[in-house]
Design a protein around this motif. Structure first.
Motif, PDB file in Angstrom:
ATOM      1  N   ASN A  83       0.690  -1.399   0.293  1.00 13.43           N
ATOM      2  CA  ASN A  83       0.288  -0.268   0.328  1.00 13.43           C
ATOM      3  C   ASN A  83       1.134   1.121  -0.008  1.00 13.43           C
ATOM      4  OD1 ASN A  83      -3.031   1.238   0.398  1.00 13.43           O
ATOM      5  ND2 ASN A  83      -1.390   1.945   2.523  1.00 13.43           N
ATOM      6  N   LYS A  84       1.932   1.357   0.672  1.00 13.21           N
ATOM      7  CA  LYS A  84       2.653   2.470   0.784  1.00 13.21           C
ATOM      8  C   LYS A  84       2.841   3.520  -0.214  1.00 13.21           C
ATOM      9  CE  LYS A  84       6.810   3.985   3.891  1.00 13.21           C
ATOM     10  NZ  LYS A  84       7.400   3.826   4.422  1.00 13.21           N
ATOM     11  N   LYS A  85       3.786   1.140  -1.566  1.00  8.77           N
ATOM     12  CA  LYS A  85       4.314   1.975  -2.617  1.00  8.77           C
ATOM     13  C   LYS A  85       3.012   2.265  -3.681  1.00  8.77           C
ATOM     14  CE  LYS A  85       8.312  -1.449  -1.220  1.00  8.77           C
ATOM     15  NZ  LYS A  85       8.350  -3.307  -1.618  1.00  8.77           N
ATOM     16  N   GLY A  86       2.221   2.186  -3.421  1.00 12.46           N
ATOM     17  CA  GLY A  86       0.924   2.671  -4.095  1.00 12.46           C
ATOM     18  C   GLY A  86       0.849   1.694  -5.123  1.00 12.46           C
ATOM     19  N   TYR A  87       0.464   0.238  -4.512  1.00 11.37           N
ATOM     20  CA  TYR A  87       0.952  -0.759  -5.690  1.00 11.37           C
ATOM     21  C   TYR A  87      -1.183  -1.263  -5.888  1.00 11.37           C
ATOM     22  CZ  TYR A  87       5.384  -1.153  -5.872  1.00 11.37           C
ATOM     23  OH  TYR A  87       6.673  -1.372  -6.386  1.00 11.37           O
ATOM     24  N   ILE A  88      -2.248  -0.767  -4.250  1.00  9.16           N
ATOM     25  CA  ILE A  88      -3.138  -0.790  -3.572  1.00  9.16           C
ATOM     26  C   ILE A  88      -4.223   0.517  -3.935  1.00  9.16           C
ATOM     27  CG2 ILE A  88      -4.674  -1.774  -2.168  1.00  9.16           C
ATOM     28  CD1 ILE A  88      -2.093  -2.908  -0.912  1.00  9.16           C
ATOM     29  N   ASP A  89      -5.503   0.472  -4.711  1.00 12.18           N
ATOM     30  CA  ASP A  89      -6.374   1.353  -4.891  1.00 12.18           C
ATOM     31  C   ASP A  89      -5.868   2.084  -3.656  1.00 12.18           C
ATOM     32  OD1 ASP A  89      -8.349   3.436  -5.419  1.00 12.18           O
ATOM     33  OD2 ASP A  89      -9.458   1.840  -5.853  1.00 12.18           O
ATOM     34  N   PRO A  90      -6.535   3.347  -3.418  1.00  9.63           N
ATOM     35  CA  PRO A  90      -6.388   4.188  -2.485  1.00  9.63           C
ATOM     36  C   PRO A  90      -8.213   4.220  -1.976  1.00  9.63           C
ATOM     37  CG  PRO A  90      -5.896   5.324  -4.132  1.00  9.63           C
ATOM     38  CD  PRO A  90      -5.389   4.387  -4.271  1.00  9.63           C
ATOM     39  N   GLU A  91      -9.039   3.551  -2.320  1.00  7.40           N
ATOM     40  CA  GLU A  91     -10.577   3.777  -1.954  1.00  7.40           C
ATOM     41  C   GLU A  91     -10.668   2.415  -1.776  1.00  7.40           C
ATOM     42  OE1 GLU A  91     -11.823   4.775  -5.586  1.00  7.40           O
ATOM     43  OE2 GLU A  91     -11.752   6.666  -5.944  1.00  7.40           O
ATOM     44  N   PHE A  92     -10.075   1.293  -1.847  1.00 11.29           N
ATOM     45  CA  PHE A  92     -10.017  -0.112  -1.282  1.00 11.29           C
ATOM     46  C   PHE A  92     -10.834  -0.092   0.342  1.00 11.29           C
ATOM     47  CE2 PHE A  92      -6.321  -0.833   1.965  1.00 11.29           C
ATOM     48  CZ  PHE A  92      -7.008  -1.664   2.716  1.00 11.29           C
ATOM     49  N   THR A  93     -10.485   1.174   0.725  1.00  5.39           N
ATOM     50  CA  THR A  93     -11.468   0.948   2.744  1.00  5.39           C
ATOM     51  C   THR A  93     -12.790   1.438   1.447  1.00  5.39           C
ATOM     52  OG1 THR A  93     -11.196   3.062   2.433  1.00  5.39           O
ATOM     53  CG2 THR A  93      -9.187   1.786   3.710  1.00  5.39           C
ATOM     54  N   THR A  94     -13.300   1.916   1.260  1.00  4.42           N
ATOM     55  CA  THR A  94     -14.662   2.394   0.973  1.00  4.42           C
ATOM     56  C   THR A  94     -15.222   1.350  -0.389  1.00  4.42           C
ATOM     57  OG1 THR A  94     -14.303   3.391  -1.428  1.00  4.42           O
ATOM     58  CG2 THR A  94     -13.687   4.565   0.955  1.00  4.42           C
ATOM     59  N   LEU A  95     -14.930   0.451  -0.613  1.00  6.26           N
ATOM     60  CA  LEU A  95     -15.340  -0.525  -1.885  1.00  6.26           C
ATOM     61  C   LEU A  95     -16.071  -2.016  -0.985  1.00  6.26           C
ATOM     62  CD1 LEU A  95     -12.973   0.084  -4.807  1.00  6.26           C
ATOM     63  CD2 LEU A  95     -14.906   0.504  -4.278  1.00  6.26           C
ATOM     64  N   ASN A  96     -16.755  -2.068  -1.382  1.00  2.49           N
ATOM     65  CA  ASN A  96     -17.255  -3.328  -1.025  1.00  2.49           C
ATOM     66  C   ASN A  96     -17.259  -4.666  -1.872  1.00  2.49           C
ATOM     67  OD1 ASN A  96     -19.544  -3.339  -2.928  1.00  2.49           O
ATOM     68  ND2 ASN A  96     -20.940  -3.355  -1.129  1.00  2.49           N
ATOM     69  N   ARG A  97     -17.433  -6.116  -1.067  1.00  2.22           N
ATOM     70  CA  ARG A  97     -16.882  -6.713  -2.431  1.00  2.22           C
ATOM     71  C   ARG A  97     -17.401  -6.517  -4.310  1.00  2.22           C
ATOM     72  NH1 ARG A  97     -19.641 -12.741  -2.456  1.00  2.22           N
ATOM     73  NH2 ARG A  97     -18.370 -12.436   0.072  1.00  2.22           N
ATOM     74  N   ALA A  98     -18.559  -6.677  -4.109  1.00  7.89           N
ATOM     75  CA  ALA A  98     -19.428  -5.821  -5.449  1.00  7.89           C
ATOM     76  C   ALA A  98     -18.266  -4.380  -5.862  1.00  7.89           C
ATOM     77  CB  ALA A  98     -21.108  -6.258  -5.249  1.00  7.89           C
ATOM     78  N   LYS A  99     -18.689  -4.011  -5.317  1.00 10.25           N
ATOM     79  CA  LYS A  99     -17.729  -2.499  -5.860  1.00 10.25           C
ATOM     80  C   LYS A  99     -16.633  -2.760  -6.377  1.00 10.25           C
ATOM     81  CE  LYS A  99     -21.136   0.514  -5.444  1.00 10.25           C
ATOM     82  NZ  LYS A  99     -21.951   0.950  -6.680  1.00 10.25           N
ATOM     83  N   SER A 100     -15.961  -3.508  -5.701  1.00  9.20           N
ATOM     84  CA  SER A 100     -14.854  -3.735  -5.965  1.00  9.20           C
ATOM     85  C   SER A 100     -14.536  -4.360  -6.875  1.00  9.20           C
ATOM     86  CB  SER A 100     -13.280  -4.570  -4.880  1.00  9.20           C
ATOM     87  OG  SER A 100     -14.386  -5.837  -4.856  1.00  9.20           O
ATOM     88  N   TRP A 101     -15.163  -5.414  -7.347  1.00  8.56           N
ATOM     89  CA  TRP A 101     -15.317  -5.508  -8.832  1.00  8.56           C
ATOM     90  C   TRP A 101     -15.402  -5.418  -9.622  1.00  8.56           C
ATOM     91  CZ3 TRP A 101     -18.739 -10.843  -6.677  1.00  8.56           C
ATOM     92  CH2 TRP A 101     -17.647 -11.419  -6.089  1.00  8.56           C
ATOM     93  N   GLU A 102     -16.762  -4.192  -9.594  1.00 11.92           N
ATOM     94  CA  GLU A 102     -16.926  -3.133  -9.978  1.00 11.92           C
ATOM     95  C   GLU A 102     -15.723  -2.566 -10.997  1.00 11.92           C
ATOM     96  OE1 GLU A 102     -20.116  -0.887  -9.182  1.00 11.92           O
ATOM     97  OE2 GLU A 102     -21.783  -1.730  -8.973  1.00 11.92           O
ATOM     98  N   LYS A 103     -15.080  -1.805 -10.346  1.00 14.26           N
ATOM     99  CA  LYS A 103     -13.699  -1.673 -10.438  1.00 14.26           C
ATOM    100  C   LYS A 103     -12.320  -2.291 -11.012  1.00 14.26           C
ATOM    101  CE  LYS A 103     -11.798   1.665  -8.907  1.00 14.26           C
ATOM    102  NZ  LYS A 103     -10.881   2.652  -7.987  1.00 14.26           N
ATOM    103  N   PHE A 104     -12.223  -3.942 -11.543  1.00 12.49           N
ATOM    104  CA  PHE A 104     -12.256  -5.027 -11.728  1.00 12.49           C
ATOM    105  C   PHE A 104     -12.123  -4.521 -12.878  1.00 12.49           C
ATOM    106  CE2 PHE A 104     -11.048  -9.431 -13.374  1.00 12.49           C
ATOM    107  CZ  PHE A 104      -9.525  -9.117 -13.125  1.00 12.49           C
ATOM    108  N   ALA A 105     -13.939  -4.678 -13.023  1.00  9.78           N
ATOM    109  CA  ALA A 105     -14.465  -5.316 -15.206  1.00  9.78           C
ATOM    110  C   ALA A 105     -14.047  -3.953 -15.205  1.00  9.78           C
ATOM    111  CB  ALA A 105     -15.634  -5.057 -14.879  1.00  9.78           C
ATOM    112  N   ALA A 106     -13.804  -2.666 -14.435  1.00  9.86           N
ATOM    113  CA  ALA A 106     -13.439  -1.177 -15.745  1.00  9.86           C
ATOM    114  C   ALA A 106     -12.387  -1.122 -15.688  1.00  9.86           C
ATOM    115  CB  ALA A 106     -13.391   0.141 -13.950  1.00  9.86           C
TER     116      ALA A 106
END
Length: 559
Positions: free
Chosen positions: A290-313
């Motif tokens: 996370n510190k290196k920026g490899y993880i989406d900083p919005e992950f704490t606001t994303l439930n499972r379904a929303k994270s799947w939507e971002k994958f589809a995007a």
């Protein structure tokens, strides 16, 4: 072998009973649906039986064709219940109002028995009236130990389902192969497409996993080198969410030697995964990503379904996925990789076993703690032995007789279903497009999932079967499915009682520390001792004390 072209949507309907089912290594026996060897015991007296099976979704119609078959063959009058077994409120109301059917698919069978809602079933009656089912239990190390009434040898408070594929490795890692090719990364071994059409021809499998170090190099490029070519820094390495860590971090955790949600051995003692040294090392690693920026900083606001939507995007370069998802079984089209495969015709994916950690550790949590036994059907308290005998005969026929299973679970060949390829060795393809339509005809309504041997293939597709046979269902894959060190499988301790009391609070403590550790809000090293003390004093130590009394899972699995 004859092959037939089957639409992806139709093939998805093959997965009727659950979201997991695939052919693989034989378990305790090379079981197949059998023909009933004996004529059912005396059925001269007509009996009325109320029945709710695993496929009940509230759409059953009376006098359906499966019902007619059962009534004619066994001289019974069935009473169906318009109930959705996935709706806990409906089930709780049914029990509270005293309207439990004579046989019903239910959760918490031990509680129903202890509350005097249900009766026991003797081993003698099972052996006499459900011989095919008895053979399944005979062939499993824990078969006659699960759901046993405490203090009553040979008495059981439920009939138990079984799925052989629950012994397989469930999770792997998927990467954006098109991004890898653009950025100069190559698979570590030969790759093969999982299928030839429907988008699955763009998903490739390699038996050789990446190490975490190799993953990090890809994550760095995914996050910093504009793999989608849009000129923006808006892509990331690994998909995460804020609600279901086990659906996102199981494979990464496996690289540190533990299965998510399972206890493990540490210095000869049982320890909860969330306070283990392995977990501490895992958190430190995730925080570094996370510190290196490899993880989406919005992950704490994303439930499972929303994270799947971002994958589809197209925002993530890697994700943990089930074998069924990599095989493009249509119930997985809402998640990686299928949701992007179907959206972007240029997207390509590499599917591998879980990544390998710095100490050579690798794997993910097994689907179930001990073996493939699960699900339950219970018998109402006031059911007589005479009626129970008839119920067991019907149960055996519907779930383990070749003709009974095919008609009750799938309907009539040609009219209700076809085969993906060779009959009895490939997936069943229902012709009805809606589950409700099948249930109206009684199809699937009366059954309990019992899937082993060739039957596994009925609920799968060719791509999943290929992946299972190549890796996930053979020794190489099964050996890296993490199981708990100890497990109170037979309710011999107070663990389950205490877990009901403390689980919610412990989850809150664990989740809070997990997210604060990954985001850098706290320092893992400096905050660790206080976190462990809080976990232990909030019921954790009491749970671990009970688990110390429980058997080792390795011993439970011995044949």
């Amino acid at each position: 072998m004859k092959s037939k072209k089957v639409s992806a949507a139709a093939l998805g309907l093959a997965v009727i009973l659950t979201a997991s089912g695939c052919s693989g290594e034989k378990a305790a026996s090379d079981a197949k649906p059998t023909q009933a060897s004996d004529k059912p015991a005396d059925t001269s007296k007509t009996l009325e039986i109320s029945w709710v099976g695993q496929g009940a979704r509230g759409k059953i119609e009376d006098n359906n064709k499966v019902q007619q078959m059962i009534e004619k063959k066994f001289n019974v009058k069935l009473k169906n219940r318009k109930l959705d077994v996935n709706n806990k409120e409906q089930k709780n109301l049914m029990v509270a109002s005293g309207e439990l059917p004579d046989i019903a698919f239910m959760d918490s069978p031990e509680k129903l028995y202890s509350d005097a809602v249900t009766r026991s079933i003797s081993k003698d009656m099972i052996t006499k009236y459900a011989p095919n089912y008895a053979k399944v239990l005979n062939d499993l190390p824990t078969g006659w130990k699960v759901n046993q009434v405490p203090g009553k040898q040979g008495e059981y408070y439920a009939l138990t389902g079984y799925k052989q594929d629950w012994d397989n490795l469930t999770w792997g890692q998927v990467y954006r192969l098109d991004w890898m090719e653009k950025l100069g990364f190559k698979p570590k071994d030969d790759i093969i497409p999982v299928a030839t059409s429907g988008g699955a021809e763009r998903i490739f499998f390699s038996k050789q996993a990446f190490t975490l170090e190799e993953e990090q190099k890809m994550f760095e490029a995914f996050a910093n080198n504009d793999p989608d070519g849009n000129g923006k820094k808006d892509t990331y390495g690994l998909l995460l969410n804020n609600s279901d860590a086990s659906w996102a971090l199981n494979t990464e955790a496996g690289a540190f030697g533990f299965g998510w949600d399972y206890n493990l051995e540490e210095n000869g003692k049982v320890v909860g995964y969330a306070i283990s040294q392995n977990y501490k090392e895992f958190l430190t690693y995730m925080a570094s990503l996370n510190k290196k920026g490899y993880i989406d900083p919005e992950f704490t606001t994303l439930n499972r379904a929303k994270s799947w939507e971002k994958f589809a995007a197209g925002k993530y370069g890697a994700a943990q996925v089930q074998v069924q998802a990599a095989g493009m079984v249509p119930f997985t089209f809402n998640r990686p990789p299928g949701n992007l495969v179907l959206k972007d015709p240029t997207a390509k994916f590499l599917f591998t076993p879980p990544p390998i950690g710095p100490k050579g550790q690798q794997g993910s949590a097994a689907y179930t703690p001990v073996d493939g036994l699960g699900y339950a059907m219970v018998i109402k308290k006031d059911v007589s032995d005479e009626k129970l005998a008839r119920i067991l005969q019907i149960f055996d026929y519907l779930n383990l007789d070749k003709d009974g299973l095919m008609l009750s679970a799938f309907g009539e060949e040609g009219k209700d279903y076809t085969w993906e390829a060779e009959p009895y060795k490939s997936a069943v393809i229902p012709k009805q497009t809606a589950e409700a339509d099948r249930e109206k005809d009684g199809i699937g309504y009366y059954n309990l999932p019992i899937q082993l041997g060739n039957v596994n293939a009925y609920y799968s597709n060719a791509a999943v079967s290929k992946l299972t046979d190549l890796y996930f269902g053979v020794e190489a894959g099964r050996n890296i499915a993490y199981r708990p060190f100890k497990w109170d499988y037979f309710n011999q301790t107070k663990y389950n009682e205490l877990n009901t009391k403390y689980a919610a609070k412990l989850k809150t403590i664990t989740d809070e520390f997990l997210f604060k550790a990954i985001t850098g809000e706290l320092n893992v090293d400096s905050a660790w001792d206080a976190y462990v003390k809080n976990w232990r004093s909030s019921g954790g130590d009491e749970l671990l004390a009970e688990l110390e009394k429980a058997p080792k899972v390795a011993d439970l699995r011995k044949k």
